[in-house]
Design a protein around this motif. Structure first.
Motif, short mmCIF file in Angstrom:
data_model
loop_
_atom_site.label_atom_id
_atom_site.label_comp_id
_atom_site.label_asym_id
_atom_site.label_seq_id
_atom_site.Cartn_x
_atom_site.Cartn_y
_atom_site.Cartn_z
N GLY A 58 -14.98 104.82 -41.82
CA GLY A 58 -15.00 106.18 -41.32
C GLY A 58 -15.15 107.18 -42.45
N ARG A 59 -15.69 108.35 -42.13
CA ARG A 59 -15.84 109.39 -43.15
C ARG A 59 -14.65 110.35 -43.16
NH1 ARG A 59 -20.51 109.45 -46.05
NH2 ARG A 59 -19.89 111.46 -46.93
N THR A 60 -13.80 110.28 -42.14
CA THR A 60 -12.56 111.05 -42.08
C THR A 60 -11.46 110.12 -41.59
OG1 THR A 60 -12.79 111.75 -39.78
CG2 THR A 60 -13.86 113.13 -41.45
N PRO A 61 -10.20 110.46 -41.84
CA PRO A 61 -9.11 109.63 -41.31
C PRO A 61 -9.14 109.51 -39.79
CG PRO A 61 -8.29 111.06 -43.04
CD PRO A 61 -9.70 111.49 -42.77
N SER A 62 -9.42 110.61 -39.10
CA SER A 62 -9.44 110.57 -37.64
C SER A 62 -10.57 109.69 -37.12
CB SER A 62 -9.56 111.98 -37.07
OG SER A 62 -8.40 112.73 -37.36
N GLN A 63 -11.74 109.77 -37.75
CA GLN A 63 -12.85 108.91 -37.35
C GLN A 63 -12.50 107.44 -37.61
OE1 GLN A 63 -16.68 108.41 -39.63
NE2 GLN A 63 -17.47 109.66 -37.92
N THR A 64 -11.80 107.18 -38.69
CA THR A 64 -11.37 105.82 -39.01
C THR A 64 -10.42 105.30 -37.95
OG1 THR A 64 -11.58 106.37 -41.35
CG2 THR A 64 -10.35 104.37 -40.80
N ALA A 65 -9.48 106.14 -37.52
CA ALA A 65 -8.55 105.75 -36.46
C ALA A 65 -9.29 105.43 -35.17
CB ALA A 65 -7.52 106.85 -36.24
N GLU A 66 -10.30 106.23 -34.86
CA GLU A 66 -11.07 105.98 -33.63
C GLU A 66 -11.83 104.65 -33.71
OE1 GLU A 66 -11.11 107.39 -30.65
OE2 GLU A 66 -9.39 108.47 -31.46
N LEU A 67 -12.38 104.37 -34.89
CA LEU A 67 -13.06 103.07 -35.07
C LEU A 67 -12.08 101.92 -34.90
CD1 LEU A 67 -15.30 103.90 -38.18
CD2 LEU A 67 -16.11 103.35 -35.87
N ALA A 68 -10.89 102.07 -35.45
CA ALA A 68 -9.88 101.01 -35.33
C ALA A 68 -9.44 100.84 -33.88
CB ALA A 68 -8.67 101.35 -36.21
N ARG A 69 -9.24 101.94 -33.17
CA ARG A 69 -8.83 101.86 -31.77
C ARG A 69 -9.92 101.18 -30.92
NH1 ARG A 69 -7.67 106.56 -31.32
NH2 ARG A 69 -5.39 106.43 -31.29
N ALA A 70 -11.16 101.60 -31.11
CA ALA A 70 -12.25 101.01 -30.33
C ALA A 70 -12.38 99.52 -30.63
CB ALA A 70 -13.56 101.73 -30.66
N THR A 71 -12.25 99.14 -31.88
CA THR A 71 -12.35 97.72 -32.24
C THR A 71 -11.21 96.92 -31.64
OG1 THR A 71 -13.44 98.31 -34.32
CG2 THR A 71 -12.46 96.11 -34.18
N PHE A 72 -10.00 97.47 -31.70
CA PHE A 72 -8.84 96.77 -31.15
C PHE A 72 -8.99 96.58 -29.65
CE2 PHE A 72 -4.61 96.39 -29.38
CZ PHE A 72 -3.99 95.49 -30.26
N LEU A 73 -9.39 97.62 -28.95
CA LEU A 73 -9.53 97.53 -27.50
C LEU A 73 -10.66 96.58 -27.11
CD1 LEU A 73 -9.00 101.28 -26.54
CD2 LEU A 73 -7.36 99.40 -26.35
N GLU A 74 -11.66 96.50 -27.96
CA GLU A 74 -12.80 95.63 -27.66
C GLU A 74 -12.42 94.16 -27.71
OE1 GLU A 74 -17.05 94.53 -29.80
OE2 GLU A 74 -16.25 96.57 -30.00
N ILE A 75 -11.49 93.78 -28.60
CA ILE A 75 -11.15 92.37 -28.74
C ILE A 75 -9.87 91.99 -27.98
CG2 ILE A 75 -12.27 92.28 -30.98
CD1 ILE A 75 -9.49 92.30 -32.27
#
Length: 310
Positions: free
Chosen positions: A292-309
């Motif tokens: 991510g380019r910002t902490p909040s964007q990084t959190a969103e990437l982590a959330r989406a990845t977690f929910l996906e698996i």
């Protein structure tokens, strides 16, 4: 499960009777940490009284939701370990005396030593980090917020009420970004959050944490926070390529840092193209890490990845 720190660990506080030590001992007790002693050669044989509130104090008698507790003070780490069976020490000792305190904890053969103190001379850090490696003692820090396994134990200065237990493992150079990531992903929660510190020499590296999270069955997604300066993130990327099968989400602090200027942590200095946030981002993305380019964007990437698996 958790890595490096569980509810079974018995914690002593070096520097517990100082202002910072007292304040954070109170916070650790309130979050359920099993603190069994303090260390101060000048106050050996005394005890410190704490009113326990919040999450409760996990002691030999079980989890005490509230009440009072007297923590004994010992003259040395070895004495504290012998009397209490301590497995972990957290160091709140001023920089001038930190090396001696850390060496003492390592020589007592504790399993984990967490060094919160900032401003320790690099030569001192080199000496005790190497000593810990030689003795097989896990050392986290210096200049770090510590380690927390939410709901189990909290050793250091990390706020315990901003997240709960869950399936994300977090390793970070930055204390404040550790807290932000914990808060933004509190709906999922964490197995363990490790603040490794931003000094040029630290005891536990990104790679150490990646290895532990890879082996932990309850950690489903790993979040790695780095920053400009040095090559720790590039080395982490190489390790991920060969050894990590779980999804890793990354963030590198310092995209807007000017070249050649020290930014915050002692290790965060950029020279030419070496150590830039962009170079680190490219190295991580090359091995499949979403950055991510910002902490909040990084959190969103982590959330989406977690929910996906899950």
């Amino acid at each position: 499960m958790a890595v490096f720190l569980t509810e079974a660990d018995r914690v002593i506080v070096q520097g517990m009777t100082g202002s910072e030590g007292m304040k954070h001992t109170q916070r650790m007790l309130d979050s359920g940490t099993n603190i069994v002693g303090g260390v101060n050669p000048r106050k050996a044989g005394t005890s410190v009284h704490f009113e326990v509130n919040g999450y409760g104090h996990r002691h030999d008698r079980g989890l005490v939701e509230s009440g009072e507790v007297d923590i004994p003070v010992f003259g040395t780490v070895a004495e504290a370990k012998e009397a209490t069976g301590a497995t972990v020490s957290v160091v709140f000792v001023p920089p001038a005396f930190a090396k001696g305190a850390v060496m003492e904890a390592i020589d007592a053969d504790l399993e984990l030593v967490v060094v919160i103190t900032e401003g320790i001379p690099v030569a001192d850090s080199v000496a005790f980090v190497q000593h810990a490696l030689d003795k097989g003692v896990r050392l986290i820090g210096p200049n770090c917020p510590g380690i927390i396994s939410p709901g189990l134990s909290n050793v250091g200065i990390t706020p315990a009420d901003i997240t709960g237990a869950g399936g994300i493992g977090l390793v970070s150079k930055s204390g404040t970004l550790t807290y932000q990531m914990m808060y933004e992903l509190s709906d999922i929660g964490f197995t363990t959050c490790i603040g490794i510190g931003g000094d040029p020499v630290v005891g536990t590296t990104h790679i150490d944490a990646l290895k532990a999270f890879e082996e932990d069955p309850d950690t489903r997604v790993i979040v790695l926070i780095g920053e400009i300066g040095g090559d720790a993130e590039e080395r982490a990327a190489e390790y991920i390529a060969g050894h990590v099968t779980k999804p890793v989400i990354g963030y590198v602090a310092g995209f807007t840092a000017p070249e050649g200027k020290t930014m915050g942590h002692a290790g965060a200095i950029v020279s030419g193209s070496s150590g830039t946030a962009e170079a680190k981002k490219e190295a991580l993305e090359k091995v499949g890490v979403k950055v991510g380019r910002t902490p909040s964007q990084t959190a969103e990437l982590a959330r989406a990845t977690f929910l996906e698996i899950n």
